[in-house]
Every structure is written in structure tokens, then in C-alpha cells.
Design a protein around this motif. Structure first.
Motif, PDB file in Angstrom:
ATOM      1  N   ALA A  43       0.811  -1.228   0.000  1.00  0.00           N
ATOM      2  CA  ALA A  43       0.000   0.000   0.000  1.00  0.00           C
ATOM      3  C   ALA A  43       0.837   1.267   0.000  1.00  0.00           C
ATOM      4  O   ALA A  43       0.295   2.354  -0.171  1.00  0.00           O
ATOM      5  N   VAL A  44       2.160   1.148   0.193  1.00  0.00           N
ATOM      6  CA  VAL A  44       2.966   2.369   0.336  1.00  0.00           C
ATOM      7  C   VAL A  44       3.124   3.079  -1.007  1.00  0.00           C
ATOM      8  O   VAL A  44       3.135   4.304  -1.076  1.00  0.00           O
ATOM      9  N   GLY A  45       3.248   2.290  -2.066  1.00  0.00           N
ATOM     10  CA  GLY A  45       3.274   2.885  -3.407  1.00  0.00           C
ATOM     11  C   GLY A  45       4.515   3.688  -3.739  1.00  0.00           C
ATOM     12  O   GLY A  45       4.410   4.718  -4.429  1.00  0.00           O
ATOM     13  N   GLY A  79       5.981  -6.015  -0.155  1.00  0.00           N
ATOM     14  CA  GLY A  79       5.213  -5.608   1.022  1.00  0.00           C
ATOM     15  C   GLY A  79       5.990  -4.761   2.007  1.00  0.00           C
ATOM     16  O   GLY A  79       7.210  -4.696   1.984  1.00  0.00           O
ATOM     17  N   GLU A  80       5.233  -4.094   2.853  1.00  0.00           N
ATOM     18  CA  GLU A  80       5.776  -3.276   3.939  1.00  0.00           C
ATOM     19  C   GLU A  80       5.527  -4.045   5.242  1.00  0.00           C
ATOM     20  O   GLU A  80       4.369  -4.140   5.702  1.00  0.00           O
ATOM     21  N   PRO A  81       6.567  -4.608   5.841  1.00  0.00           N
ATOM     22  CA  PRO A  81       6.372  -5.430   7.040  1.00  0.00           C
ATOM     23  C   PRO A  81       5.613  -4.726   8.167  1.00  0.00           C
ATOM     24  O   PRO A  81       4.866  -5.360   8.907  1.00  0.00           O
ATOM     25  N   ALA A  82       5.765  -3.399   8.261  1.00  0.00           N
ATOM     26  CA  ALA A  82       5.072  -2.677   9.336  1.00  0.00           C
ATOM     27  C   ALA A  82       3.561  -2.706   9.153  1.00  0.00           C
ATOM     28  O   ALA A  82       2.812  -2.521  10.106  1.00  0.00           O
ATOM     29  N   HIS A  83       3.102  -2.937   7.941  1.00  0.00           N
ATOM     30  CA  HIS A  83       1.660  -3.005   7.686  1.00  0.00           C
ATOM     31  C   HIS A  83       1.106  -4.404   7.928  1.00  0.00           C
ATOM     32  O   HIS A  83      -0.067  -4.658   7.677  1.00  0.00           O
ATOM     33  N   PRO A 127       4.097   6.448   6.496  1.00  0.00           N
ATOM     34  CA  PRO A 127       3.689   7.275   7.630  1.00  0.00           C
ATOM     35  C   PRO A 127       4.464   8.586   7.668  1.00  0.00           C
ATOM     36  O   PRO A 127       5.616   8.638   7.243  1.00  0.00           O
ATOM     37  N   ARG A 128       3.816   9.606   8.140  1.00  0.00           N
ATOM     38  CA  ARG A 128       4.434  10.935   8.175  1.00  0.00           C
ATOM     39  C   ARG A 128       5.457  11.031   9.301  1.00  0.00           C
ATOM     40  O   ARG A 128       5.143  11.495  10.399  1.00  0.00           O
TER      41      ARG A 128
END
Ligand code: SF4
Length: 336
Positions: free
Chosen positions: A107-109, A151-155, A221-222
Motif C-alpha cells: 500500500a505504500v506505493g 510488502g511493507e512489514p510494518a503493515h 507514515p508521516r
């Protein structure tokens, strides 16, 4: 599927904690059923012994090899089918490493990465993450696992942490040889220090300028680069292993003197290693890698200004197995 579900299934079949540990150890280490003088099943209660062939078959079905694409550098991209037909990719790396995927899509894109082109399709369960390791170990020795695939492991934090715990215990992988790679997320800095297995951490920085970083990583994330480095430094000091900063070098975008100055300002004196990775070509994304001499000069300059820097070439680029090149592909090799 989660490892917790597997544990519950084993317990329902009468497994004690010791039986459970034996079954998990055999699976994650890809040991054959008849390894050693006595077979695993000799140690198990009757119900579990009878069910073991089915349990083993179910575990093997979590990640099945669809195709293998060996690269010239000793790496190999593995196209792996999950049991619902979705596919992920793992990459066997030179020097006994394995890169695993934690999500189907992402989802980070990040604008330079193929994985996130279609967004997130689904999470990869903790048992499916470990199954990628078991599959790789059925082919060759694996002593290091990096969570840098799709993928982004944090998600997908619960599943990734569950997999890390098993790989760092029953899987026999040294904790600093488990590398959690993220664009940065406060939840990561809260959870990772608490786990029984604390992995090494790789942070995708890509720019020291907040506005440019937001453009390159649009749905990260910001967290401003300065704060990210502060959070990383705290984790590095707590664990005793340096943060590996990742920087995809994009020609004319993040390879200027302003960024070199920014990196020195942020990382000099920090317990950190900067990995400079020239962009891996993806058709249609509109980026280019800087000339080799320029990339080498950037790494040299950083090094001379006090930032430990390595210029790395992604393993497996010739078979589209490099950073930013992985994606959910169909078995014939095209993107799905
Ligand atoms: Fe996701 Fe990583 Fe690709 Fe960014 S680089 S889109 S975080 S898989």
C-alpha cells in the motif's frame, strides 16, 4: 494462515509444548521426516502421529514453488504460490541469505517500485512467511532472512513478528541475521524492542528532504527524516546492531550534493550503515540510475565525510529479482 493456528491445531491433537516445538523445528528447518536415528513421529502422541502426514502436507501447501529464475550472481528469484493461488516472490541471495515477501502487493506505493503498483492485495500470514523459508531451505542452506521482498512489514506487523519469533528460535537464525525492513512506522519502534527476538532494522530513507521523501514514498507514515533517524538510533543502541539505511539512487532526483550534505548531517556519528543501491530498471516508471562513476563518487564522499557507506548492487537484477522489481506474477512470468 498464522503460526498460532498451527500451534492450536497441534495442541488439539494432544501435542505437549515439547512435541509442538519438535514439529515446528522440523518444518522450519526443512528436515525430512525420517531425519536422525528415530523419526519425529516416534515421539508424538497417537492422534498427532496419525495426523502428521496431513499436517505436513498442509504446511508444504502453504508455499509451493511455481518457477525458479537463477541469476548470474548466485541469486535466484522464486515465484511462490500461496494456497489460495495468490503469488509472492522470494529471492535466494548469495552468501546464504533469503529475501521474503510479507504482503501480496503493497500500500505504500513507492514511485520507483513495481510491488506497489496495484496496491495491497492481501496480507501474507506468519505461517506463509515461514513457509517461504522452509521452501528455500529445501533447496539450499539459509542462515539470514531479510524482510525486504514484496510488502511493507510494518503493515503486517503481527504476522511478521510471529514469523520472526519462530525463525529466531526454532529456526535457529541469529537475531541480527533477521532484518526487518521498513519505510518507518511508530508501531515498529514500539513493538520491535519488546519481542523475545529483536531483529536488525533496515530503514528506507531515500531522501533527507521531507517533501521529496513524501513524493517518493507517497503513503509512508508521516515521519520526518530527522525523527526517523532519531528513532533508529535509539533502536540501534538498544539492540547493539547498526541501522541499515537504504537509499535507492535515482539519477537527478536524490543524488545531488544537497542530499550528501543532508546524509552527513543526519548520520555522521550515528550507529548506522548507509546502503546506496542504484535504481534497478523497471520499464515505464520513468527513472534512471546514475552513472556508475557518479554512484561510486557519492559513496566515496560519504565515507570520507564520516558516514559508513556501501555501494550495493541488488542481487538478481538480471532476473528481475532486485529491490523494487518484485511483484505478484503469473506462472508464465507476466504480472497478474
Ligand atoms: Fe512497498 Fe517496499 Fe515497494 Fe515501497 S519499496 S512500494 S514499501 S514493497
Amino acid at each position: 494462515m498464522r503460526i498460532l493456528d498451527l500451534r492450536l491445531r497441534l495442541r488439539a491433537l494432544g501435542a505437549s509444548p515439547d512435541h509442538e516445538a519438535r514439529v515446528l523445528r522440523q518444518w522450519v528447518n526443512a528436515q525430512p521426516q525420517d531425519a536422525g536415528k528415530r523419526r519425529l513421529s516416534d515421539f508424538l502422541p497417537l492422534a498427532l502421529r496419525n495426523a502428521l502426514p496431513q499436517v505436513t502436507a498442509d504446511l508444504a501447501g502453504l508455499a509451493t514453488l511455481q518457477s525458479e529464475h537463477p541469476g548470474e550472481d548466485g541469486s535466484a528469484r522464486l515465484l511462490v504460490a500461496l494456497n489460495d493461488g495468490q503469488t509472492v516472490e522470494s529471492v535466494l541471495l548469495p552468501r546464504d541469505g533469503l529475501c521474503v515477501s510479507t504482503q501480496v502487493g503493497c500500500a505504500v506505493g513507492c514511485v520507483f517500485c513495481m510491488t506497489g503498483r496495484d496496491g495491497l492485495l492481501r496480507q501474507v500470514g506468519s505461517a506463509e512467511i515461514v513457509a517461504q523459508v522452509a521452501l528455500a531451505r529445501s533447496k539450499r542452506f539459509v542462515k539470514k532472512v531479510v524482510f525486504m521482498g514484496m510488502g511493507e512489514p510494518a503493515h503486517n506487523l503481527d504476522n511478521v513478528m510471529e514469523a520472526i519469533d519462530l525463525l529466531g528460535t526454532a529456526g535457529g537464525i541469529g537475531h541480527k541475521n533477521l532484518v526487518f525492513s521498513t519505510v518507518g512506522d511508530h508501531r515498529v519502534f514500539e513493538r520491535l524492542p519488546q519481542g523475545p527476538v529483536r531483529p536488525a532494522l533496515a530503514l528506507s530513507l531515500h531522501s533527507t528532504k521531507d517533501a521529496l521523501r513524501r513524493e517518493l514514498l507517497p503513503r509512508a507514515p508521516r515521519i520526518a527524516p530527522d525523527e526517523l533517524v532519531e528513532l533508529g538510533e535509539r533502536y540501534a543502541r538498544a539492540t547493539g546492531y547498526p541501522i541499515q539505511y537504504q537509499w535507492t539512487l535515482l539519477d537527478g532526483i536524490n543524488d545531488g550534493d544537497d542530499e550528501i550534505d543532508g546524509i552527513v548531517r543526519l548520520l555522521k556519528g550515528k550507529y548506522a550503515l548507509m546502503n546506496m543501491i542504484p535504481y534497478n530498471t523497471n520499464e515505464g516508471l520513468g527513472f534512471a540510475r546514475p552513472a556508475p562513476e557518479k554512484a561510486a563518487a557519492i559513496a566515496r564522499t560519504l565515507q570520507s565525510r564520516g558516514v559508513l557507506t556501501k555501494l550495493r548492487q541488488s542481487a538478481g537484477q538480471d532476473v528481475e529479482g532486485g529491490c523494487g522489481q518484485l511483484r505478484a506474477r503469473s506462472v508464465d512470468g507476466g504480472a497478474v
